[in-house]
Design an enzyme around this catalytic site. Structure first.
Site, mmCIF file in Angstrom:
data_model
loop_
_atom_site.group_PDB
_atom_site.id
_atom_site.type_symbol
_atom_site.label_atom_id
_atom_site.label_comp_id
_atom_site.label_asym_id
_atom_site.label_seq_id
_atom_site.Cartn_x
_atom_site.Cartn_y
_atom_site.Cartn_z
ATOM 1 N N SER A 60 0.896 -1.094 0.041
ATOM 2 C CA SER A 60 0.079 -0.016 -0.090
ATOM 3 C C SER A 60 1.080 1.212 -0.098
ATOM 4 C CB SER A 60 -0.803 -0.023 1.094
ATOM 5 O OG SER A 60 -1.789 0.901 1.311
ATOM 6 N N ASP A 88 -2.489 6.356 -3.477
ATOM 7 C CA ASP A 88 -1.252 5.884 -2.932
ATOM 8 C C ASP A 88 -0.796 4.540 -3.769
ATOM 9 O OD1 ASP A 88 -3.513 3.985 -2.250
ATOM 10 O OD2 ASP A 88 -2.941 3.331 -0.281
#
Length: 450
Positions: free
Chosen positions: A104, A241
């Site tokens: 992530s 992200d």
């Protein structure tokens, strides 16, 4: 032995905690647990796998694919795609489960393995526990025609792009948007989707080299996006992200629009369109009090959950609600996705700018953020944070002073010996004074004897 699965899969330093050997073993264990129904019928389960562009994702994905195929699973390799794309493709293909290789928003040296169940749903704790338990058993190794096959999921990105475009209430013609793809998984498909939707697109942070993911770009580093929006005279900026399950935004003046404000804009829009189930938004206790006030003024209720997207999802499913998310920009549209989707969120936000003719600044003005301060008090007995009489009395005094103009939240860390003290108030001076005083009380009352 400590639990291997964290709040969002197995995550850690690649080749440190997360080795090729562990990845292969995890895949073999997951194949037995998640593919059980097909296996007992003598069929080969099917799994979708995707990854973000980290260099380590190449060997980890190869190990996972080897583990799955060796355990009798047919693997569909979707390549580099966002986490929400993997979740969507599992359901779209009718696969039995799926795997996403990503850490992530973490820096490039980290990586992670996240499993999804049939339908693209996140795993319950007990299913993760079953996978961990299976690691202690002998691996299932069929032979001959029983071994799985690995094939390229050739139209994976096209399927996902078509799906995203199908969610739009209107096109984005006339809207100029800057996209920051964090040198991550959205670098290919996000610009394509926005261009296909009619937007005038400027792209930054879309040159992944395996090592630069999240490095000074993306939703955790917004300065470059702010500068680009101003330099190009854009209507708004969208930041993803590394695995593109989050979205933060910047208005035409370069001001950050966070997840709470995005949820406020979208909740109001969905309510107006008659698509906000029971006029409810689901968000965590960390959302700004200004969100709750704004929603109340719009006739929308806020259902609060514990911190973490899995708890938001649980709250949404429990009531069948259509919208939820976190201040971090992890926004979930239950009508279109089973997890947070940063590209989907950005599209819906841009669609409101295009459809209403209003600026993002004007739309975000529906919510006024209250000043918020959080102090992490370290080396304290976090287990007594909610039961210590002195701490409780200090919190009660603070809440009486704040009244309806603020709030106090004490949250023990899930992983460290610390307590997070958060205070919101009508002005930053008041928030700072009360938060500092409460932190001092927590430190003095709960200090560990080292």
């Amino acid at each position: 032995m400590s639990r291997l699965f964290g709040t969002d899969g197995v995550r850690g330093l690649a080749n440190g905690l997360l080795t090729a050997e562990l990845a292969l073993s995890l895949a073999q264990a997951a194949a037995v647990v998640l593919g059980h129904d097909q296996m007992v019928e003598g069929k080969r389960p099917r799994a979708v796998i995707a990854r973000d562009p980290r260099a380590s994702g190449e060997f980890i994905a190869a190990a996972v694919e080897a583990g799955l195929a060796s355990a009798g699973v047919d693997v569909y390799d979707a390549g580099v795609l966002p986490t929400p794309a993997a979740a969507f493709l599992i359901a779209d293909l009718g696969a039995d489960f799926g795997v996403m290789i990503s850490a992530s928003h973490n820096p490039a040296p980290d990586n992670g393995i996240k499993f999804f169940a049939r339908g693209g749903l996140k795993l319950a704790d007990e299913v993760e526990d079953a996978i961990e338990a299976q690691l202690e058993q002998d691996a299932f190794r069929p032979v001959g025609i029983g071994v799985g096959r690995i094939q390229r999921f050739a139209d994976a990105e096209d399927r996902y792009v078509v799906h995203l475009l199908s969610t739009l209430p209107n096109r984005l013609d006339g809207v100029k948007v800057v996209l920051d793809c964090a040198h991550g998984a959205a670098s290919g498909c996000s610009p394509q989707v926005f261009k296909n939707a009619g937007a005038d697109v400027v792209v930054i942070g879309a040159e992944p080299d395996g090592l630069n993911i999240n490095d000074g770009v993306g939703s955790t580093h917004l300065r470059q996006l702010q500068d680009a929006v101003l330099a190009h005279g854009a209507d708004l900026g969208i930041a993803h992200d590394g695995d593109a399950d989050r979205c933060l935004a910047v208005d035409h003046e370069g001001t950050v629009v966070d997840g709470d404000q995005i949820m406020a804009v979208l909740a109001v829009a969905l309510k107006a369109a008659g698509k906000l189930k029971d006029d409810v938004l689901v968000a965590t206790v960390m959302s700004n009090l200004g969100l709750k006030i704004a929603l109340r003024n719009e006739g929308i209720s806020l259902r609060e959950t514990a911190v973490g997207d899995r708890y938001v999802l649980e709250g949404m499913r429990a009531g069948g609600f259509s919208l939820g998310g976190e201040q971090s920009g992890h926004v979930i549209f239950a009508d279109y996705a089973t997890t947070g989707d940063g590209i989907l969120t950005g599209l819906q936000l841009a669609a409101q700018v295009a459809g209403t003719g209003r600026t993002l600044k004007q739309l975000a003005a529906v919510m006024t953020k209250l000043p918020q301060l959080m102090i992490n008090v370290k080396d304290v007995d976090k287990h007594r944070a909610r039961t210590d009489e002195g701490v409780s009395a200090a919190v009660a005094d603070a809440e009486r002073e704040l009244g309806d103009t603020g709030r106090v939240l004490l949250r023990p860390s899930g992983t460290e010996a610390l307590v997070r003290v958060m205070v919101e108030a009508g002005d930053m001076a008041t928030a700072t004074r009360i938060c500092t005083d409460l932190a001092a009380v927590v430190e003095s009352r709960l200090a560990l004897q080292l």
